[in-house]
Design a protein around this motif. Structure first.
Motif, PDB file in Angstrom:
ATOM      1  N   THR A  46      11.447 -16.300  12.079  1.00 44.47           N
ATOM      2  CA  THR A  46      11.286 -17.685  11.622  1.00 44.47           C
ATOM      3  C   THR A  46      10.024 -17.966  10.793  1.00 44.47           C
ATOM      4  O   THR A  46      10.127 -18.615   9.748  1.00 44.47           O
ATOM      5  CB  THR A  46      11.368 -18.642  12.829  1.00 44.47           C
ATOM      6  N   PRO A  47       8.819 -17.501  11.193  1.00 46.38           N
ATOM      7  CA  PRO A  47       7.632 -17.901  10.414  1.00 46.38           C
ATOM      8  C   PRO A  47       7.711 -17.516   8.939  1.00 46.38           C
ATOM      9  O   PRO A  47       7.164 -18.218   8.086  1.00 46.38           O
ATOM     10  CB  PRO A  47       6.484 -17.145  11.109  1.00 46.38           C
ATOM     11  N   ASP A  48       8.426 -16.430   8.603  1.00 42.52           N
ATOM     12  CA  ASP A  48       8.467 -15.993   7.210  1.00 42.52           C
ATOM     13  C   ASP A  48       9.356 -16.859   6.316  1.00 42.52           C
ATOM     14  O   ASP A  48       9.516 -16.557   5.125  1.00 42.52           O
ATOM     15  CB  ASP A  48       8.871 -14.513   7.109  1.00 42.52           C
ATOM     16  N   ALA A  49       9.902 -17.948   6.856  1.00 46.22           N
ATOM     17  CA  ALA A  49      10.628 -18.900   6.015  1.00 46.22           C
ATOM     18  C   ALA A  49       9.693 -19.472   4.953  1.00 46.22           C
ATOM     19  O   ALA A  49      10.140 -20.007   3.942  1.00 46.22           O
ATOM     20  CB  ALA A  49      11.211 -20.023   6.865  1.00 46.22           C
ATOM     21  N   ASP A  50       8.375 -19.320   5.163  1.00 48.84           N
ATOM     22  CA  ASP A  50       7.408 -19.881   4.210  1.00 48.84           C
ATOM     23  C   ASP A  50       7.021 -18.889   3.108  1.00 48.84           C
ATOM     24  O   ASP A  50       6.113 -19.147   2.325  1.00 48.84           O
ATOM     25  CB  ASP A  50       6.142 -20.363   4.954  1.00 48.84           C
ATOM     26  N   CYS A  51       7.720 -17.727   3.045  1.00 42.92           N
ATOM     27  CA  CYS A  51       7.190 -16.662   2.180  1.00 42.92           C
ATOM     28  C   CYS A  51       7.577 -16.775   0.707  1.00 42.92           C
ATOM     29  O   CYS A  51       7.176 -15.950  -0.096  1.00 42.92           O
ATOM     30  CB  CYS A  51       7.570 -15.288   2.715  1.00 42.92           C
ATOM     31  N   GLY A  52       8.327 -17.795   0.334  1.00 42.05           N
ATOM     32  CA  GLY A  52       8.606 -17.970  -1.091  1.00 42.05           C
ATOM     33  C   GLY A  52       9.853 -17.223  -1.524  1.00 42.05           C
ATOM     34  O   GLY A  52      10.779 -17.818  -2.020  1.00 42.05           O
ATOM     35  N   GLU A  91     -10.309 -28.380   9.205  1.00 43.47           N
ATOM     36  CA  GLU A  91     -11.163 -27.574   8.361  1.00 43.47           C
ATOM     37  C   GLU A  91     -10.399 -27.097   7.116  1.00 43.47           C
ATOM     38  O   GLU A  91     -10.975 -26.820   6.085  1.00 43.47           O
ATOM     39  CB  GLU A  91     -11.661 -26.377   9.155  1.00 43.47           C
ATOM     40  N   HIS A  92      -9.063 -26.959   7.276  1.00 44.78           N
ATOM     41  CA  HIS A  92      -8.260 -26.457   6.149  1.00 44.78           C
ATOM     42  C   HIS A  92      -7.226 -27.480   5.728  1.00 44.78           C
ATOM     43  O   HIS A  92      -6.694 -28.207   6.573  1.00 44.78           O
ATOM     44  CB  HIS A  92      -7.524 -25.177   6.556  1.00 44.78           C
ATOM     45  N   GLU A  93      -6.946 -27.481   4.439  1.00 42.89           N
ATOM     46  CA  GLU A  93      -5.896 -28.368   3.963  1.00 42.89           C
ATOM     47  C   GLU A  93      -4.541 -27.743   4.273  1.00 42.89           C
ATOM     48  O   GLU A  93      -4.359 -26.529   4.089  1.00 42.89           O
ATOM     49  CB  GLU A  93      -6.039 -28.572   2.455  1.00 42.89           C
ATOM     50  N   VAL A  94      -3.609 -28.566   4.783  1.00 39.02           N
ATOM     51  CA  VAL A  94      -2.275 -28.050   5.076  1.00 39.02           C
ATOM     52  C   VAL A  94      -1.419 -28.226   3.827  1.00 39.02           C
ATOM     53  O   VAL A  94      -1.084 -29.340   3.442  1.00 39.02           O
ATOM     54  CB  VAL A  94      -1.649 -28.806   6.260  1.00 39.02           C
ATOM     55  N   ASN A  95      -1.137 -27.127   3.154  1.00 36.95           N
ATOM     56  CA  ASN A  95      -0.253 -27.221   1.989  1.00 36.95           C
ATOM     57  C   ASN A  95       0.762 -26.089   2.008  1.00 36.95           C
ATOM     58  O   ASN A  95       0.784 -25.278   2.950  1.00 36.95           O
ATOM     59  CB  ASN A  95      -1.056 -27.242   0.690  1.00 36.95           C
ATOM     60  N   ASN A  96       1.576 -26.081   0.994  1.00 32.26           N
ATOM     61  CA  ASN A  96       2.658 -25.118   0.961  1.00 32.26           C
ATOM     62  C   ASN A  96       2.157 -23.734   0.550  1.00 32.26           C
ATOM     63  O   ASN A  96       1.910 -23.474  -0.610  1.00 32.26           O
ATOM     64  CB  ASN A  96       3.713 -25.611  -0.038  1.00 32.26           C
TER      65      ASN A  96
END
Ligand code: ZN
Length: 264
Positions: A46-52, A91-96
């Motif tokens: 599931t986490p790798d759904a963000d991999c582009g 501390e970090h910006e949450v972006n894509n």
């Protein structure tokens, strides 16, 4: 780390906990451990759904992938627009980005919760009732599968920021997902799978030869200790850089061939 490597290391990690249930002879357990195992498998990808690109999740569990894409967007918008940035002192910006929020403890918690809610809603619509124990197994399976994914990515060079977005606690190893040198492969991911599978083999042999029994009180603590021990070995060796880890691809293929011949 590649999808199939995530899948096999995660499955090899949880199978030892399922083996005793299989040998218990109690059929009531069946539905629960099957649901748990499937959830771990889905969670491990599931986490790798963000991999582009298109990860293994896209090909094997497209429905989960299709849920994760808008879910990730919603989480990012949530963090941006609810002024969480300011209130939580992030501390970090949450972006894509790859290995951003969906590769963090808070991200896997949110996605496991939402995926469990969706599964529960669908099951409820079909059967008009809900089994809370089953729901818990699905949730724990998804969360644990995703947690293992983060642990596995922590062994790679890019690593995981475990405090994202609240701070920085980067844990990384020296494993490259794609080999540094042409024709060479880092054999650690293969070794990790095999060492984990040894636990399962020993358990199965123990049950077959009546050396261990299901109602033995020491059984599960022993499994927890063995699996933890292997994972300490994994994390420790992933941070080393011995030449031995990098072997010729041709040699690995030849070794696999002989192993297959022997098993026939
Ligand atoms: Zn990943």
């Amino acid at each position: 780390m590649l999808g199939r490597e995530h899948l096999s290391i995660s499955v090899a990690t949880v199978i030892p906990f399922i083996v005793p249930l299989v040998f218990s002879g109690n059929v009531e357990y069946q539905l629960y451990y099957i649901a748990f195992l499937i959830s771990v498998i889905v969670g491990s990808l599931t986490p790798d759904a963000d991999c582009g690109g298109k990860p293994k999740l896209y090909y094997d569990f497209k429905i989960v992938y299709d849920i994760m894409i808008p879910l990730q967007k919603a989480v990012i918008i949530g963090f941006k627009n609810l002024s969480l940035n300011y209130e939580l002192n992030l501390e970090h910006e949450v972006n894509n980005r790859h290995r951003g929020i969906m590769h963090s403890p808070i991200g896997i918690l949110i996605s496991s919760l939402i995926l469990t809610l969706i599964v529960s809603a669908v099951v409820f619509l079909i059967y008009q009732k809900i089994n809370m124990l089953m729901v818990s197994f699905v949730f724990i399976g998804l969360l644990f599968g995703q947690f293992l994914h983060l642990l596995e990515d922590s062994c790679t060079v890019t690593g995981i920021n475990w405090k994202f977005p609240f701070g920085t606690k980067l844990i990384n190893g020296k494993i490259y997902t794609f080999p540094k040198e042409k024709g060479k492969k880092d054999i650690r991911t293969i070794i990790y799978q095999q060492v984990l599978w040894i636990i399962t083999v020993l358990l199965v042999l123990g049950f077959l030869f009546d050396i261990i029994a299901f109602n033995q009180l020491t059984l599960y603590p022993l499994i927890v200790v063995s699996v933890t021990f292997v994972w300490i070995f994994i994390i420790a060796t992933s941070r080393t850089d011995y030449g031995f880890w990098y072997q010729d691809v041709k040699k690995i293929k030849a070794a696999k061939k002989t192993a297959r011949k022997f098993s026939k």
